[in-house]
Scaffold this motif. Structure first.
Motif, PDB file in Angstrom:
ATOM      1  N   TYR A 319      -3.442 -79.388   3.017  1.00  0.00           N
ATOM      2  CA  TYR A 319      -4.055 -78.554   1.974  1.00  0.00           C
ATOM      3  C   TYR A 319      -3.727 -77.101   2.286  1.00  0.00           C
ATOM      4  CZ  TYR A 319      -7.679 -76.902  -1.276  1.00  0.00           C
ATOM      5  OH  TYR A 319      -8.356 -76.320  -2.317  1.00  0.00           O
ATOM      6  N   THR A 320      -2.912 -76.471   1.397  1.00  0.00           N
ATOM      7  CA  THR A 320      -2.502 -75.088   1.635  1.00  0.00           C
ATOM      8  C   THR A 320      -2.133 -74.433   0.312  1.00  0.00           C
ATOM      9  OG1 THR A 320      -1.033 -73.695   2.932  1.00  0.00           O
ATOM     10  CG2 THR A 320      -0.074 -75.684   2.001  1.00  0.00           C
ATOM     11  N   PHE A 321      -1.825 -73.122   0.355  1.00  0.00           N
ATOM     12  CA  PHE A 321      -1.516 -72.365  -0.850  1.00  0.00           C
ATOM     13  C   PHE A 321      -0.200 -71.608  -0.660  1.00  0.00           C
ATOM     14  CE2 PHE A 321      -6.035 -72.983  -1.131  1.00  0.00           C
ATOM     15  CZ  PHE A 321      -6.266 -73.179  -2.477  1.00  0.00           C
ATOM     16  N   THR A 322       0.578 -71.560  -1.739  1.00  0.00           N
ATOM     17  CA  THR A 322       1.833 -70.812  -1.715  1.00  0.00           C
ATOM     18  C   THR A 322       1.594 -69.357  -2.124  1.00  0.00           C
ATOM     19  OG1 THR A 322       2.372 -71.336  -4.012  1.00  0.00           O
ATOM     20  CG2 THR A 322       3.102 -72.890  -2.318  1.00  0.00           C
ATOM     21  N   LYS A 323       2.529 -68.495  -1.752  1.00  0.00           N
ATOM     22  CA  LYS A 323       2.433 -67.096  -2.170  1.00  0.00           C
ATOM     23  C   LYS A 323       2.832 -66.917  -3.623  1.00  0.00           C
ATOM     24  CE  LYS A 323       3.375 -65.233   2.461  1.00  0.00           C
ATOM     25  NZ  LYS A 323       4.297 -64.431   3.289  1.00  0.00           N
ATOM     26  N   THR A 324       3.773 -67.689  -4.069  1.00  0.00           N
ATOM     27  CA  THR A 324       4.259 -67.547  -5.441  1.00  0.00           C
ATOM     28  C   THR A 324       3.336 -68.262  -6.426  1.00  0.00           C
ATOM     29  OG1 THR A 324       6.161 -67.909  -6.905  1.00  0.00           O
ATOM     30  CG2 THR A 324       5.712 -69.608  -5.269  1.00  0.00           C
ATOM     31  N   VAL A 325       3.301 -67.755  -7.653  1.00  0.00           N
ATOM     32  CA  VAL A 325       2.567 -68.421  -8.728  1.00  0.00           C
ATOM     33  C   VAL A 325       3.516 -68.914  -9.817  1.00  0.00           C
ATOM     34  CG1 VAL A 325       0.456 -67.114  -8.321  1.00  0.00           C
ATOM     35  CG2 VAL A 325       2.175 -66.210  -9.912  1.00  0.00           C
ATOM     36  N   GLU A 326       4.803 -68.666  -9.649  1.00  0.00           N
ATOM     37  CA  GLU A 326       5.776 -69.128 -10.634  1.00  0.00           C
ATOM     38  C   GLU A 326       5.946 -70.634 -10.521  1.00  0.00           C
ATOM     39  OE1 GLU A 326       9.412 -67.053 -10.208  1.00  0.00           O
ATOM     40  OE2 GLU A 326       8.522 -65.065 -10.477  1.00  0.00           O
ATOM     41  N   TRP A 327       5.985 -71.306 -11.657  1.00  0.00           N
ATOM     42  CA  TRP A 327       5.985 -72.768 -11.698  1.00  0.00           C
ATOM     43  C   TRP A 327       7.223 -73.352 -11.018  1.00  0.00           C
ATOM     44  CZ3 TRP A 327       2.850 -76.609 -12.204  1.00  0.00           C
ATOM     45  CH2 TRP A 327       3.288 -77.861 -12.630  1.00  0.00           C
ATOM     46  N   VAL A 328       8.394 -72.840 -11.363  1.00  0.00           N
ATOM     47  CA  VAL A 328       9.644 -73.376 -10.820  1.00  0.00           C
ATOM     48  C   VAL A 328       9.738 -73.088  -9.319  1.00  0.00           C
ATOM     49  CG1 VAL A 328      12.155 -73.290 -10.952  1.00  0.00           C
ATOM     50  CG2 VAL A 328      10.797 -73.172 -13.047  1.00  0.00           C
ATOM     51  N   ARG A 329       9.448 -71.855  -8.928  1.00  0.00           N
ATOM     52  CA  ARG A 329       9.524 -71.483  -7.515  1.00  0.00           C
ATOM     53  C   ARG A 329       8.498 -72.271  -6.685  1.00  0.00           C
ATOM     54  NH1 ARG A 329      12.248 -70.681  -3.203  1.00  0.00           N
ATOM     55  NH2 ARG A 329      11.224 -69.345  -1.668  1.00  0.00           N
ATOM     56  N   PHE A 330       7.334 -72.544  -7.250  1.00  0.00           N
ATOM     57  CA  PHE A 330       6.317 -73.321  -6.537  1.00  0.00           C
ATOM     58  C   PHE A 330       6.832 -74.704  -6.169  1.00  0.00           C
ATOM     59  CE2 PHE A 330       3.164 -76.701  -7.354  1.00  0.00           C
ATOM     60  CZ  PHE A 330       2.378 -76.546  -6.216  1.00  0.00           C
ATOM     61  N   HIS A 331       7.510 -75.359  -7.087  1.00  0.00           N
ATOM     62  CA  HIS A 331       8.012 -76.704  -6.800  1.00  0.00           C
ATOM     63  C   HIS A 331       9.149 -76.665  -5.767  1.00  0.00           C
ATOM     64  CE1 HIS A 331       5.673 -79.250  -9.458  1.00  0.00           C
ATOM     65  NE2 HIS A 331       5.723 -78.283 -10.363  1.00  0.00           N
ATOM     66  N   GLU A 332       9.910 -75.592  -5.749  1.00  0.00           N
ATOM     67  CA  GLU A 332      10.927 -75.458  -4.709  1.00  0.00           C
ATOM     68  C   GLU A 332      10.276 -75.322  -3.333  1.00  0.00           C
ATOM     69  OE1 GLU A 332      13.180 -72.096  -5.862  1.00  0.00           O
ATOM     70  OE2 GLU A 332      14.238 -73.110  -7.513  1.00  0.00           O
ATOM     71  N   VAL A 333       9.216 -74.526  -3.238  1.00  0.00           N
ATOM     72  CA  VAL A 333       8.505 -74.364  -1.962  1.00  0.00           C
ATOM     73  C   VAL A 333       7.849 -75.678  -1.557  1.00  0.00           C
ATOM     74  CG1 VAL A 333       6.610 -73.154  -0.814  1.00  0.00           C
ATOM     75  CG2 VAL A 333       8.137 -71.902  -2.355  1.00  0.00           C
ATOM     76  N   LYS A 334       7.247 -76.371  -2.516  1.00  0.00           N
ATOM     77  CA  LYS A 334       6.588 -77.649  -2.209  1.00  0.00           C
ATOM     78  C   LYS A 334       7.599 -78.671  -1.706  1.00  0.00           C
ATOM     79  CE  LYS A 334       3.591 -81.156  -4.262  1.00  0.00           C
ATOM     80  NZ  LYS A 334       2.860 -81.586  -5.481  1.00  0.00           N
ATOM     81  N   GLN A 335       8.764 -78.724  -2.314  1.00  0.00           N
ATOM     82  CA  GLN A 335       9.804 -79.637  -1.853  1.00  0.00           C
ATOM     83  C   GLN A 335      10.218 -79.316  -0.423  1.00  0.00           C
ATOM     84  OE1 GLN A 335      13.514 -80.747  -4.248  1.00  0.00           O
ATOM     85  NE2 GLN A 335      14.364 -79.260  -2.796  1.00  0.00           N
ATOM     86  N   ASP A 336      10.385 -78.041  -0.118  1.00  0.00           N
ATOM     87  CA  ASP A 336      10.772 -77.644   1.239  1.00  0.00           C
ATOM     88  C   ASP A 336       9.698 -78.047   2.253  1.00  0.00           C
ATOM     89  OD1 ASP A 336      12.559 -76.046   3.065  1.00  0.00           O
ATOM     90  OD2 ASP A 336      10.695 -74.921   3.293  1.00  0.00           O
ATOM     91  N   VAL A 337       8.426 -77.863   1.910  1.00  0.00           N
ATOM     92  CA  VAL A 337       7.332 -78.229   2.812  1.00  0.00           C
ATOM     93  C   VAL A 337       7.308 -79.738   3.056  1.00  0.00           C
ATOM     94  CG1 VAL A 337       4.807 -78.370   2.982  1.00  0.00           C
ATOM     95  CG2 VAL A 337       5.901 -76.229   2.293  1.00  0.00           C
ATOM     96  N   LEU A 338       7.450 -80.534   2.019  1.00  0.00           N
ATOM     97  CA  LEU A 338       7.411 -81.985   2.178  1.00  0.00           C
ATOM     98  C   LEU A 338       8.601 -82.496   2.999  1.00  0.00           C
ATOM     99  CD1 LEU A 338       6.248 -83.091  -1.396  1.00  0.00           C
ATOM    100  CD2 LEU A 338       4.875 -82.890   0.678  1.00  0.00           C
ATOM    101  N   LEU A 339       9.778 -81.900   2.799  1.00  0.00           N
ATOM    102  CA  LEU A 339      10.934 -82.318   3.597  1.00  0.00           C
ATOM    103  C   LEU A 339      10.753 -81.971   5.079  1.00  0.00           C
ATOM    104  CD1 LEU A 339      13.883 -81.362   1.208  1.00  0.00           C
ATOM    105  CD2 LEU A 339      13.041 -83.648   1.745  1.00  0.00           C
ATOM    106  N   LYS A 340      10.169 -80.817   5.352  1.00  0.00           N
ATOM    107  CA  LYS A 340       9.921 -80.457   6.745  1.00  0.00           C
ATOM    108  C   LYS A 340       8.867 -81.362   7.375  1.00  0.00           C
ATOM    109  CE  LYS A 340      11.429 -75.653   6.532  1.00  0.00           C
ATOM    110  NZ  LYS A 340      11.053 -74.230   6.664  1.00  0.00           N
ATOM    111  N   ILE A 341       7.859 -81.751   6.616  1.00  0.00           N
ATOM    112  CA  ILE A 341       6.868 -82.704   7.130  1.00  0.00           C
ATOM    113  C   ILE A 341       7.534 -84.039   7.437  1.00  0.00           C
ATOM    114  CG2 ILE A 341       4.823 -84.044   6.496  1.00  0.00           C
ATOM    115  CD1 ILE A 341       3.832 -81.605   4.963  1.00  0.00           C
TER     116      ILE A 341
END
Length: 407
Positions: A319-341
């Motif tokens: 459970y965490t929060f991204t710095k960006t609020v842009e929809w497209v950029r958010f999903h890019e950050v989420k993908q990067d986090v899940l791949l690192k996990i």
């Protein structure tokens, strides 16, 4: 000056005997119209030259005033020219249409004045919201609301002035408006509800033009394109326009995701029961990765914990929060986090769990099953031995037959 000019024109028409009176009147009317066109042309070009000159200065309001008054000045010149031509024609003609010259002049003058003020309000609105012309542009929704209210005041004032100039009693008009307003209020209550709904939107400002809005009470979601006095236009994400009456927004809850400060990542990740020994280190590494991630806001709530023993997995809550609020950029950050996990889990030789089930049998049932399997294997071996013997017999008989034939 004007009276002397009119007297001179009338004297020429009456005393000049070379042409008939009709021809002389026609020539004067033509001269007035031609002179009006010439003056209007010159006035338009003078104001245009002034616009180009003042556009080089830092003052923006003189440009707005000149641009707003250019067309009304031309119309005013034509109004005056046509009025004087009609006055000349009226003096020598009994046509009923020329009797309305004074009324047309008063109405035209009010129209030109109102038109100029409305254009000036529009120019001021464009200046106040422009990021190019203003260092700190004002909010478009607020400026648009004030602009609409100003235009309404100007139009209502102009109508009352016209009624007064046309000889109508203002007290009678206001009394009629009071009685008629009650009837109109009952007949158009929905229209008034939408009007006051629009006023509340401009006053409370739950959203503005360009915001992404969503209502959990209604199937409303999209980007606000226009806020009118009766309707608000919302462009849905499939690019269809949605027209919502303003009264609806006074009775429903409206969510404005455009004003969010962060976007949330909330995931539950399951690990196999066989990897229970690595669960603590996996959790610690995931937390450290999120705290060091450049796109994760570490100042917001950050939770990474072993959550529960699930039916077929050991669940970890992320459970965490991204710095960006842009929809497209958010999903890019989420993908990067899940791949690192996923890399962290694989790095410890663990695997992400999927739904599985283990069946435990009692000892006697297990032995009986093994005995049946062994008996089945002996039966298969015997069956295979019989088939081999029969095949050998068939081969021997075949050899004998071949030898008999050769003999």
């Amino acid at each position: 000056m004007i009276g002397e000019l009119v007297a001179m024109v009338n004297g020429w028409i009456e005393n000049f005997g070379l042409l008939s009176e009709a021809w002389r009147v026609g020539i004067v009317v033509f001269a007035l119209v031609f002179g009006t066109a010439t003056v209007a042309y010159i006035a338009s070009h003078i104001i245009g030259a002034l616009e180009r000159r003042f556009s080089k200065t830092r003052n923006l309001w003189d440009d707005a005033l000149l641009h707003a008054s250019r067309k009304p000045v031309v119309v005013f010149v034509w109004l005056q020219g046509v009025y004087w031509a009609a006055e000349v024609a009226h003096r020598y003609s009994d046509a009923e249409i020329f009797k309305a010259n004074e009324t047309v002049l008063r109405v035209g003058f009010v129209f030109v004045l109102v038109w100029t003020v409305l254009r000036l309000i529009k120019e001021g609105e464009a200046i106040l919201v422009s990021p190019v012309k203003m260092k700190k542009p004002m909010d478009y929704t607020t400026v648009n609301a004030v602009s609409k209210l100003s235009r309404a005041v100007v139009i209502i004032t102009a109508l009352l002035t016209l009624l007064q100039s046309l000889g109508y009693s203002m007290s009678g008009v206001l009394a009629f408006g009071g009685v008629g307003g009650i009837a109109v209020g009952f007949a158009a209550k929905d229209l008034l509800a939408n009007f006051f709904g629009g006023f509340i939107i401009h006053l409370d400002r739950p959203f503005k033009v360009g915001d992404w809005v969503r209502s959990p009470d209604r199937n409303i979601e999209g980007t606000v394109e226009h806020i009118g006095w009766r309707l608000t236009t919302v462009r849905t994400f499939d690019k269809r326009p949605l027209y919502v009456p303003n009264a609806v927004f006074t009775t429903i809850a409206v969510e404005n995701p455009s004003r969010m400060t962060n976007r949330r990542i909330s995931e539950t990740i399951g690990i196999r029961y066989a990897d229970v020994g690595q669960i603590a280190t996996i959790v610690a590494d995931i937390r450290a990765m999120l705290e060091q991630h450049e796109d994760i806001d570490a100042n917001q709530t950050l939770i990474v914990n072993f959550l529960e023993f699930n039916a077929s997995s050991l669940d970890i809550m992320v459970y965490t929060f991204t710095k960006t609020v842009e929809w497209v950029r958010f999903h890019e950050v989420k993908q990067d986090v899940l791949l690192k996990i996923s890399d962290i889990i694989v790095g410890y030789g663990a695997e992400v769990a999927f739904p599985t089930r283990t069946l435990h049998l009692p000892e006697r049932i297990r032995l009986a099953a093994e005995e049946r399997e062994e008996a089945g294997s002996w039966d298969k071996a015997a069956a295979s031995g019989d088939s081999s013997a029969k095949a050998g017999e068939r081969q021997t008989v075949g050899d004998l037959d071949e030898s008999g034939e050769s003999e």
